[in-house]
Write a protein that holds these residues in place. Structure first.
Motif, short mmCIF file in Angstrom:
data_model
loop_
_atom_site.label_atom_id
_atom_site.label_comp_id
_atom_site.label_asym_id
_atom_site.label_seq_id
_atom_site.Cartn_x
_atom_site.Cartn_y
_atom_site.Cartn_z
N ASP A 5 82.04 43.44 40.47
CA ASP A 5 81.01 42.62 40.46
C ASP A 5 80.71 42.25 41.57
O ASP A 5 81.02 42.99 42.97
CB ASP A 5 81.90 40.92 40.64
CG ASP A 5 81.61 40.22 39.80
OD1 ASP A 5 80.11 39.50 39.14
OD2 ASP A 5 82.44 39.28 39.51
N LEU A 6 79.50 41.71 42.05
CA LEU A 6 79.04 41.59 43.37
C LEU A 6 79.45 40.71 44.39
O LEU A 6 79.86 39.96 44.04
CB LEU A 6 77.11 41.55 43.47
CG LEU A 6 76.04 41.77 42.69
CD1 LEU A 6 75.07 41.01 42.71
CD2 LEU A 6 76.06 43.18 44.01
N ASN A 7 79.45 41.51 45.80
CA ASN A 7 80.86 40.99 46.31
C ASN A 7 80.26 41.03 47.58
O ASN A 7 81.19 41.48 48.60
CB ASN A 7 82.81 41.35 46.47
CG ASN A 7 82.84 40.79 46.78
OD1 ASN A 7 82.93 39.84 47.49
ND2 ASN A 7 84.41 41.42 46.76
N THR A 8 79.00 40.84 48.28
CA THR A 8 78.97 40.57 49.62
C THR A 8 79.55 39.97 50.34
O THR A 8 79.69 38.63 50.57
CB THR A 8 76.87 40.44 49.76
OG1 THR A 8 76.81 39.19 49.31
CG2 THR A 8 76.40 41.18 48.29
N PRO A 9 79.44 40.49 51.86
CA PRO A 9 80.29 40.09 53.18
C PRO A 9 79.39 38.62 53.56
O PRO A 9 77.74 38.78 53.13
CB PRO A 9 79.86 41.26 54.32
CG PRO A 9 78.57 41.85 53.97
CD PRO A 9 78.39 41.50 52.04
N SER A 10 79.74 38.31 54.19
CA SER A 10 78.93 36.83 55.05
C SER A 10 78.48 37.64 55.84
O SER A 10 78.75 37.78 57.33
CB SER A 10 79.93 35.69 55.05
OG SER A 10 79.59 35.18 56.10
N ARG A 11 76.92 37.02 55.84
CA ARG A 11 76.36 37.69 57.03
C ARG A 11 75.49 36.52 57.46
O ARG A 11 74.85 36.11 57.14
CB ARG A 11 75.21 39.04 56.90
CG ARG A 11 75.95 39.87 56.29
CD ARG A 11 76.49 40.33 57.24
NE ARG A 11 77.36 41.78 56.87
CZ ARG A 11 78.25 43.00 56.81
NH1 ARG A 11 79.01 42.03 57.46
NH2 ARG A 11 78.36 43.98 56.53
N THR A 12 75.28 36.12 59.11
CA THR A 12 74.04 35.87 59.93
C THR A 12 72.99 36.70 59.73
O THR A 12 73.30 37.90 61.18
CB THR A 12 74.69 35.39 61.20
OG1 THR A 12 75.38 34.24 60.65
CG2 THR A 12 73.74 34.57 61.95
N ILE A 13 72.31 36.47 59.33
CA ILE A 13 70.42 37.36 59.65
C ILE A 13 68.97 37.09 60.48
O ILE A 13 68.72 36.30 60.46
CB ILE A 13 69.78 37.69 58.04
CG1 ILE A 13 71.45 38.57 57.06
CG2 ILE A 13 69.34 39.23 58.48
CD1 ILE A 13 71.21 38.48 55.95
N MET A 14 69.61 37.83 61.60
CA MET A 14 69.07 37.22 62.55
C MET A 14 67.94 38.23 63.40
O MET A 14 67.49 38.90 64.61
CB MET A 14 69.76 37.45 64.27
CG MET A 14 70.11 35.95 63.87
SD MET A 14 68.93 34.43 63.39
CE MET A 14 68.59 33.57 64.98
#
Lengths: 410, 410
Positions: A5-14
């Motif tokens: 399953d897609l399991n993307t990391p938690s990111r703050t995108i700046m």
């Protein structure tokens, strides 16, 4: 091999894009698909056009997305308006000016360029003199250069182009929806933007708008594809079928001439992203981007790092930070990402290795993101051996937020 | 004007696309965006390439999506491989053959066409004779023509092209993932598909694959855009920047040469759609499409309506039904949609008004959808005054399902 399953990391995108999509936009995309000729879908198309007119600040009839990433919109507008040998003037002040010149040259335009130092923009007199000299059919220019964090003022340029019957095509990929952009008042003939920056929608669509001066060219060049018309011929036909605006605009009328199959879920996303903007209002949204850009700048200065470029034509949504001597910018970014989960961007061309770029766009442009980014950057610089004023960056931003005329809550 | 929340009607989509997206795909799209150069995103790109190789049945190095609808993939492959004056032979047996010829001509190819009656396909000897006569660089052909519901056999054609050093480019938009398609075994040099049909993903991406014969041309024509390289020149450069496969393929390597900003959420969707196929297995999936296509055909015949075209080269995923004399097909479709919430499709060109087309593709290809469609069509035809065998259509399909060697549960 079987994949999970897609399991993307938690990111703050700046970064200057793609940035975080608004959660409402993400939810809208899970709406079930309906057919492209379903009357309900036609409503969604019309509503999206209307919402785009609001965000482009235009009364143009035509405002719709091209199904592709930002540069698909650039190519659609340029290849539909440029005929072989047409003179196109491209004032270049960063990487994306080169892209406009590149696309124009692939349309077999006679391309003229003028270049400003990275970090600068052009003054109006310089542009006017060059336009008089070259006498182009089209001026194609970037509004906000994410590569340098600088914005080209357009109002005077637009007026001059209109008076001299030159078409002005503007790449507003990095500014529309975050910074004031007045298509009609500034006399801009065609504007292209992207979804993945200030609109807070995932990458994959390129909203465009254009006026009747552009439409006139499209209608003169119109050739309906074989398969829909056996008799349509036109020696001036557009070189691309996919980017043929003379056909695509018919798809966006009640005639719904079949061209491509509209990207359903991305259209849902775009509509929702625009609706969020409508609810916030453009005025509030521009103010929000200004305030957070200012907080970030104040914080960085208090931290003791040097910013790239002058104040005057600074983009509020991209802040360019010089890398302290002896530090490896790739390592800084890796620490930011791997330790703090915050993504900032590197640079292109002459600035590669010299600066990092911090975006504050769309849904990513929030107080908590700005404060976290300042805190993480201070720690990262310290960790890699730079001298910074411990604690001062975050405090400066916090004070700015607290002392603002209206308290900044978001 | 303020717009409401998206509130789409409940539809059963039995057209040749766009069809219902798999609910797992819709959920995947609401995964938060991560940056295009985030290491986790690079993994997702690589996994998607690997899954595409499985579905294309290829060992090709290159298998990735173009960010645009199906025809963006057609144009990307054709404009990256065709140089002005190249001979391109397009055998046409329906609307989408014309599209291939149209795109090739906009690439300034020397286009040769041959045409079969709508409803027919070409036999291999006919194709071989024409190839010998024309001696083209490229043969571009549609595999499954949704406009007529017919499939062109490709195995013998592919072998002949390879033996004669002709490139074979195939539009498998309507077949890949629903019907057996052996890229390598059939000696096909480039294949293009879309997401919104048998892959059960929303419209907006065009997966392609190509082998080293195509790559050789791309590398010969490679020109890196200004903004990334100041020195790259090539007089044979590709006419489009957006569709320049020589640059795009670098974006899909560990080098990740910046080109566009990959459409994050659509890539999530594609990956999930492909993962669903991997879990079902291609063998089971092809069998499922065959079984439901057969059930639909048996049901329609028992109902007493006439099918268009012969049995021999019938697409299992598109069934073309003649409209009974005196009936207005647009009214039939309107009743199906507005009363039953079931969308079926009209037709193009010589078949317009003469037939309706029923798709059974991807996630839409399910027993309950087939049975509902048969029931609704019988009632609709009856309502509009046609004589049909009351009740027989659904019963024939039900019996077929029940008596199948393995019971059909989905």
């Amino acid at each position: 091999m079987a994949y999970t399953d897609l399991n993307t990391p938690s990111r703050t995108i700046m970064t200057p894009g793609p940035v975080e999509a608004d959660p409402r936009v993400l939810r809208a995309m899970s709406t079930p698909v309906i057919g492209q000729f379903d009357p309900q879908f036609l409503n969604i198309m019309n509503e999206t056009m209307d919402l785009l007119r609001y965000v482009f600040q235009t009364k143009n009839k035509w405002a719709y997305p091209i199904d592709g990433t930002s540069r698909s919109g650039l190519e659609a507008v340029l290849c539909s308006t440029i005929e072989p040998g047409d003179k196109v003037l491209v004032p270049i002040f960063g990487r994306f000016g080169y892209l406009l010149a590149e696309i124009a040259s692939r349309c077999n335009a006679d391309v003229y360029t003028m270049e400003a130092e990275w970090g600068d923009v052009f003054d109006a007199e310089q542009l006017k003199a060059e336009i008089k000299k070259v006498n182009p059919k089209i001026v194609a220019v970037v509004h906000g250069e994410t590569s340098t964090g600088r914005m080209q003022p357009l109002e005077e340029l637009g007026k001059f182009c209109r008076e001299n019957d030159v078409l002005l095509v503007v790449d507003a990929v990095a500014t529309l929806g975050g910074v004031d952009f007045k298509t009609d008042d500034w006399h801009i003939d065609a504007v292209i933007t992207g979804t993945q920056k200030n609109l807070a929608v995932p990458s994959g669509m390129a909203p465009i708008t254009y006026n009747d001066r552009i439409e006139k060219i499209l209608l003169e060049r119109k050739k309906i594809e074989r398969g829909l018309s056996e008799t349509s011929v036109n020696s001036r036909r557009i070189q691309s079928n996919y980017f043929d605006l003379s056909q695509i605009q018919d798809y966006w009328t009640p005639d719904r001439l079949n061209h491509h199959t509209e990207a359903t879920s991305m259209l849902y996303a775009l509509r929702e992203g625009l609706r969020v903007i409508q609810e916030e209002t453009l005025e509030e949204r521009f103010e929000r981007h200004l305030v957070h850009g200012e907080a970030l700048n104040k914080g960085l200065k208090a931290m003791g790092v040097e910013l790239f470029g002058g104040e005057e034509n600074r983009m509020p949504v991209v802040t360019v930070v010089k890398v302290p001597d002896g530090l490896d910018e790739a390592k800084l970014r890796a620490t930011m990402l791997n330790q703090f989960g915050i993504e900032i961007a590197g640079a292109f061309g002459p600035l590669k290795g010299q600066v990092v770029r911090i975006g504050s766009m769309g849904y990513s442009c929030r107080k908590n993101n700005i404060l976290r980014t300042l805190g993480a950057l201070e720690a990262t610089l310290t960790y890699h051996g730079a001298k910074v004023n411990q604690g001062d960056g975050v405090q400066a931003a916090l004070e700015f937020y607290t002392n603002a005329k209206e308290p900044v809550t978001i």
